[in-house]
Scaffold this active site. Sequence first.
Site, PDB file in Angstrom:
ATOM      1  CE  LYS A 182      -4.346  -1.687   1.919  1.00 17.44           C
ATOM      2  NZ  LYS A 182      -5.390  -1.507   2.910  1.00 17.44           N
ATOM      3  CE  LYS A 205      -5.717  -7.452  -1.999  1.00 17.47           C
ATOM      4  NZ  LYS A 205      -5.607  -7.358  -0.594  1.00 17.47           N
ATOM      5  CE  LYS A 222     -13.298  -3.400   1.059  1.00 21.67           C
ATOM      6  NZ  LYS A 222     -13.136  -3.178   2.471  1.00 21.67           N
TER       7      LYS A 222
HETATM    8  P1  TYM Z   1     -10.570  -5.604   4.175  1.00 24.79           P
HETATM    9  O1  TYM Z   1     -11.582  -4.595   4.602  1.00 24.79           O
HETATM   10  O2  TYM Z   1      -9.583  -5.192   3.132  1.00 24.79           O
HETATM   11  O3  TYM Z   1     -11.279  -6.914   3.641  1.00 24.79           O
HETATM   12  C1  TYM Z   1     -12.279  -7.587   4.374  1.00 24.79           C
HETATM   13  C2  TYM Z   1     -12.109  -9.081   4.214  1.00 24.79           C
HETATM   14  O4  TYM Z   1     -12.176  -9.466   2.831  1.00 24.79           O
HETATM   15  C3  TYM Z   1     -11.052 -10.291   2.509  1.00 24.79           C
HETATM   16  N1  TYM Z   1     -10.695 -10.058   1.089  1.00 24.79           N
HETATM   17  C4  TYM Z   1     -10.576 -11.032   0.170  1.00 24.79           C
HETATM   18  N2  TYM Z   1     -10.730 -12.370   0.235  1.00 24.79           N
HETATM   19  C5  TYM Z   1     -10.568 -13.089  -0.910  1.00 24.79           C
HETATM   20  N3  TYM Z   1     -10.258 -12.507  -2.109  1.00 24.79           N
HETATM   21  C6  TYM Z   1     -10.087 -11.170  -2.227  1.00 24.79           C
HETATM   22  N4  TYM Z   1      -9.812 -10.634  -3.408  1.00 24.79           N
HETATM   23  C7  TYM Z   1     -10.247 -10.371  -1.057  1.00 24.79           C
HETATM   24  N5  TYM Z   1     -10.166  -9.035  -0.811  1.00 24.79           N
HETATM   25  C8  TYM Z   1     -10.440  -8.865   0.506  1.00 24.79           C
HETATM   26  C9  TYM Z   1      -9.961  -9.847   3.465  1.00 24.79           C
HETATM   27  O5  TYM Z   1      -8.982 -10.838   3.618  1.00 24.79           O
HETATM   28  C10 TYM Z   1     -10.738  -9.572   4.738  1.00 24.79           C
HETATM   29  O6  TYM Z   1     -10.939 -10.766   5.462  1.00 24.79           O
HETATM   30  N6  TYM Z   1      -7.205  -5.508   7.877  1.00 24.79           N
HETATM   31  C11 TYM Z   1      -8.512  -6.001   7.490  1.00 24.79           C
HETATM   32  C12 TYM Z   1      -9.634  -5.509   8.388  1.00 24.79           C
HETATM   33  C13 TYM Z   1      -9.461  -5.801   9.832  1.00 24.79           C
HETATM   34  C14 TYM Z   1      -9.573  -7.084  10.452  1.00 24.79           C
HETATM   35  C15 TYM Z   1      -9.389  -6.842  11.839  1.00 24.79           C
HETATM   36  C16 TYM Z   1      -9.826  -8.366   9.964  1.00 24.79           C
HETATM   37  C17 TYM Z   1      -9.206  -4.903  10.820  1.00 24.79           C
HETATM   38  N7  TYM Z   1      -9.169  -5.520  12.013  1.00 24.79           N
HETATM   39  C18 TYM Z   1      -9.415  -7.904  12.739  1.00 24.79           C
HETATM   40  C19 TYM Z   1      -9.857  -9.415  10.885  1.00 24.79           C
HETATM   41  C20 TYM Z   1      -9.650  -9.186  12.251  1.00 24.79           C
HETATM   42  C21 TYM Z   1      -8.802  -5.500   6.089  1.00 24.79           C
HETATM   43  O7  TYM Z   1      -8.270  -4.504   5.645  1.00 24.79           O
HETATM   44  O8  TYM Z   1      -9.806  -6.175   5.450  1.00 24.79           O
END
Ligand code: TYM
Length: 332
Positions: free
Chosen positions: A114, A197, A200
Site C-alpha cells: 500500500k 486480487k 476495493k
Molecule cells: P478488508 O476490509 O480489506 O477486507 C475484508 C475481508 O475481505 C477479505 N478479502 C478477500 N478475500 C478473498 N479474495 C479477495 N480478493 C479479497 N479481498 C479482501 C480480506 O482478507 C478480509 O478478510 N485488515 C482487514 C480488516 C481488519 C480485520 C481486523 C480483519 C481490521 N481488524 C481484525 C480481521 C480481524 C482489512 O483490511 O480487510
Amino acid sequence: MAMKRVFSGIQPTSDSFHLGNYLGALKQWVELQEGHDGFYCIVDLHALSGEIEPTLLRKRTLSSAAQLIALGISPEKSTLFVQSQVPHHNQLGWIMECLAGFGEASRMTQFKDKSAKGGADSARVGLFTYPMLQAADILLYQANLVPVGEDQRQHIELTRDLAGRFNTRFGQTFTIPENYILKSAAKIQDLQDPASKMSKSSSSLVGVLEIMDTPESIAKKIKSAATDTGREVTFDEKEKPGISNLLTIHSALSGQSITALESEFEGKGYGDFKAAVADVVAEHLRPIRAKALELLEDDKHLVDLLHVGAVKARTIAIETLEKAYKNLGTVA
Ligand code: TYM
C-alpha cells in the site's frame, strides 16, 4: 462447554463490498454464527489510514452495516458494531505498538504494497501501525477464530506472536487466535487482471464484482472478463487464471464442485460458461442487494442496531483491557 468466539473486521472504504470480501470472508462470518459467539466489526478507524472523506465515511459505515445484515449477519445472534464506538481498541492498540518490533512491523507485506502504491513518502504513520491496531481488535475479545481472506494471513500471524509475547512476559492474558482461511475461496482475483486480487482500491471497477451491482452490471462485467487461450473450461491457475477464477466463483456460490462444473461445460465454449457464471452471481446477489437497499432507507434503525452491538462489545473489551493493564503494572 462455552462457544468458541469468532472475531473479524472489514473496512468501510467503498460504497459496496466486493465478491472477494464476500467469498473470502463474509460468507464464513455468516456460517460461523451457528454454534459460535460472533463479534463482527466495521473497522472505521482502520479506514482512516487511507484517504479521509468524512461524508463518505459515514455513508459507507452505514452501508457496510446494511450489507452485512443483508447478507446474513444477524444483530441478535452476533455482536455487530463499529470500531470507533469501543475506545478500548485504541488503548490496547497502543500496548501492541509497544510490544511490536519496528523490523517486525516493517515486514508486513500489506504496508509495503500500500505504501509503495502512493509513494513511500506519502504513506502515513497510521498505515504503518495498522497491524497492531488489528491485533488489538482481535485480542480484546479473546477470539479463538478469525475468518479472513489470504491477504490477512500475515496480520493474524503477527497477532498470535504479539499475544504469545505478552502472555509469556506478563502472564496469561490473551487467547491465541487461529486464522480461518478457506482454501477454496481465500483469494478471488480481478476479472480484468486475474494476476491481481479483486480489490476495493483497484483503479477500475470493471474487474470488480460488487455486492450492490445490478444484475445487468454483473452480466456485463463477467462477459468482458479476461479469458485465456484455448476454449476448454478447465481449472488451471497457471495456464488459465481467468477461467479458474470464474470456476472458483461459480463453485463457491453454487456449491457445485469444480470437477462437476468442468464436466458440465465440457465441449461448450467460454461464452456459455460466462453466461452461467453471470446467472449464478446475479441470482445470489439479487436478494442481498434488495435487502441492503431496504435497510438503507432507515438510517436511524441501523444506527440503533450498531449502538446495541457497541454496548455488548464494550463489556467484553473493558474486561480484557483491565486485565492487560493490571498485568502491566499500571495503578488502577
Ligand atoms: P478488508 O476490509 O480489506 O477486507 C475484508 C475481508 O475481505 C477479505 N478479502 C478477500 N478475500 C478473498 N479474495 C479477495 N480478493 C479479497 N479481498 C479482501 C480480506 O482478507 C478480509 O478478510 N485488515 C482487514 C480488516 C481488519 C480485520 C481486523 C480483519 C481490521 N481488524 C481484525 C480481521 C480481524 C482489512 O483490511 O480487510
